[in-house]
Design a protein around this motif. Structure first.
Motif, PDB file in Angstrom:
ATOM      1  N   SER A 140      -5.440   1.044  -0.991  1.00 44.25           N
ATOM      2  CA  SER A 140      -4.158   0.880  -0.663  1.00 44.25           C
ATOM      3  C   SER A 140      -3.394   2.000  -1.813  1.00 44.25           C
ATOM      4  CB  SER A 140      -3.654   0.034  -0.918  1.00 44.25           C
ATOM      5  OG  SER A 140      -4.093  -0.734  -2.322  1.00 44.25           O
ATOM      6  N   GLU A 186       0.955  -0.755   0.242  1.00 42.00           N
ATOM      7  CA  GLU A 186      -0.045  -0.307  -0.062  1.00 42.00           C
ATOM      8  C   GLU A 186       0.964   1.072   0.010  1.00 42.00           C
ATOM      9  OE1 GLU A 186      -2.127   0.249   3.332  1.00 42.00           O
ATOM     10  OE2 GLU A 186      -0.645   0.476   4.749  1.00 42.00           O
ATOM     11  N   GLU A 215      -2.894  -1.115  12.423  1.00 42.48           N
ATOM     12  CA  GLU A 215      -4.167  -1.206  11.892  1.00 42.48           C
ATOM     13  C   GLU A 215      -5.615  -0.690  12.435  1.00 42.48           C
ATOM     14  OE1 GLU A 215      -1.468  -3.535   8.893  1.00 42.48           O
ATOM     15  OE2 GLU A 215      -3.216  -4.768   9.870  1.00 42.48           O
ATOM     16  N   ARG A 217      -0.493   8.457   1.319  1.00 43.65           N
ATOM     17  CA  ARG A 217      -1.520   8.518   1.133  1.00 43.65           C
ATOM     18  C   ARG A 217      -2.179   9.935   1.522  1.00 43.65           C
ATOM     19  NH1 ARG A 217      -0.592   3.822   4.346  1.00 43.65           N
ATOM     20  NH2 ARG A 217      -0.798   5.413   6.284  1.00 43.65           N
ATOM     21  N   LYS A 255      -5.359  12.529  -0.399  1.00 42.72           N
ATOM     22  CA  LYS A 255      -6.107  13.078   0.717  1.00 42.72           C
ATOM     23  C   LYS A 255      -5.847  14.300  -0.050  1.00 42.72           C
ATOM     24  CE  LYS A 255      -6.163  10.668   4.383  1.00 42.72           C
ATOM     25  NZ  LYS A 255      -6.014  10.504   5.952  1.00 42.72           N
ATOM     26  N   ALA A 277       2.301   6.241   4.015  1.00 35.37           N
ATOM     27  CA  ALA A 277       1.640   7.245   4.978  1.00 35.37           C
ATOM     28  C   ALA A 277       1.546   8.397   3.972  1.00 35.37           C
ATOM     29  CB  ALA A 277       1.959   7.700   6.375  1.00 35.37           C
ATOM     30  N   ARG A 330      -6.252   2.224  12.715  1.00 32.93           N
ATOM     31  CA  ARG A 330      -6.270   3.111  12.159  1.00 32.93           C
ATOM     32  C   ARG A 330      -7.677   3.022  10.765  1.00 32.93           C
ATOM     33  NH1 ARG A 330      -2.691   1.508   6.480  1.00 32.93           N
ATOM     34  NH2 ARG A 330      -3.860   2.334   4.793  1.00 32.93           N
ATOM     35  N   PHE A 331      -8.304   1.400  11.080  1.00 31.29           N
ATOM     36  CA  PHE A 331      -8.990   1.555  10.156  1.00 31.29           C
ATOM     37  C   PHE A 331     -10.520   1.772  10.975  1.00 31.29           C
ATOM     38  CE2 PHE A 331      -6.302  -0.718   7.346  1.00 31.29           C
ATOM     39  CZ  PHE A 331      -6.585   0.218   6.238  1.00 31.29           C
ATOM     40  N   GLU A 375      -8.199   5.644   3.804  1.00 31.19           N
ATOM     41  CA  GLU A 375      -7.205   4.699   4.398  1.00 31.19           C
ATOM     42  C   GLU A 375      -7.620   3.718   4.136  1.00 31.19           C
ATOM     43  OE1 GLU A 375      -4.995   5.084   6.573  1.00 31.19           O
ATOM     44  OE2 GLU A 375      -5.517   7.184   6.651  1.00 31.19           O
ATOM     45  N   GLN A 376      -8.996   3.298   3.400  1.00 32.24           N
ATOM     46  CA  GLN A 376      -9.344   1.759   3.211  1.00 32.24           C
ATOM     47  C   GLN A 376      -8.392   1.104   1.700  1.00 32.24           C
ATOM     48  OE1 GLN A 376     -13.912   3.054   3.545  1.00 32.24           O
ATOM     49  NE2 GLN A 376     -14.226   0.673   3.862  1.00 32.24           N
ATOM     50  N   SER A 394     -12.865   5.559   1.657  1.00 37.35           N
ATOM     51  CA  SER A 394     -12.458   6.492   2.358  1.00 37.35           C
ATOM     52  C   SER A 394     -10.838   6.045   1.801  1.00 37.35           C
ATOM     53  CB  SER A 394     -12.391   6.166   3.944  1.00 37.35           C
ATOM     54  OG  SER A 394     -10.995   5.368   4.035  1.00 37.35           O
TER      55      SER A 394
END
Length: 196
Positions: A77, A42, A124, A48, A52, A45, A127-128, A74-75, A72
């Motif tokens: 990768s 993935e 994790e 990601r 965003k 950070a 995070r989720f 986060e979902q 999202s």
């Protein structure tokens, strides 16, 4: 075998970091002459956060569900085919040079962890938080080992699930509770439930 897998995982993380990626999981399966090495990647950070920012700026070419907020960052990768191909090429060379996979032949498979990704590390689960998950426990809780719900922020050594977020099986309904707390060391298997 576990020591070899740790070496492979460490090497994969080195290569992934050079590409702005994180290793989610590494699996080595099959008999010695037909090993299949699977690496799930993935964006890290930083990657990601960039994604965003692109969403906030209204960048084009992003997945529709991501822009609409149905999925999202986060979902997702964020890994592309190009990311997998570049990682695969560089990591394959490293595997061969350092002879990390024993046996004559192996197949290297590189992909994202998918929308139904496994959750294994405490960070994790943090995070989720807010996502739907299904969890299987080693020891039953209220006579049930299989739980589905929305992941709530748990304490340091446990997670909590909001059971009202999804339709429960009969055992879960019979438990008569709206939330369940599960110790992390009792989690045998956990994975996200895609919300599409």
């Amino acid at each position: 075998m576990a020591a070899k897998l740790d070496e492979i995982r460490a090497a994969a993380q080195r290569v992934a970091a050079s590409h702005g990626l994180d290793v989610v999981d590494v699996e080595l399966a099959g008999p010695a002459k037909e090993h299949v090495l699977r690496v799930f990647l993935e964006k890290n950070a930083e990657g990601r956060a960039r994604l965003k920012a692109e969403i906030a700026a209204g960048a084009e070419g992003l997945p529709e569900r991501l822009v609409e907020g149905k999925l999202s960052v986060e979902q997702l990768s964020g890994v592309t085919h190009e990311d997998c191909a570049e990682f695969s090429r560089d990591f394959g060379v490293l595997l061969d040079v350092e002879d990390l996979v024993t046996g004559d032949e192996y197949t290297l498979e590189v992909s994202s962890p998918g929308l139904d990704r496994k959750l294994t590390k405490p960070e994790e689960f943090q995070r989720f938080a807010g996502c739907l998950v299904k969890v299987q426990t080693f020891e039953p809780i209220r006579n049930n080992r299989h739980w589905r719900g929305r992941l709530l922020a748990g304490s340091k050594g446990s997670i909590a699930l909001d059971l009202e977020a999804v339709h429960q099986n009969s055992k879960s309904r019979k438990a008569g509770v709206n939330t369940v707390e599960i110790a992390l060391d009792n989690v045998e298997k956990a994975e996200l439930i895609p919300e599409i």
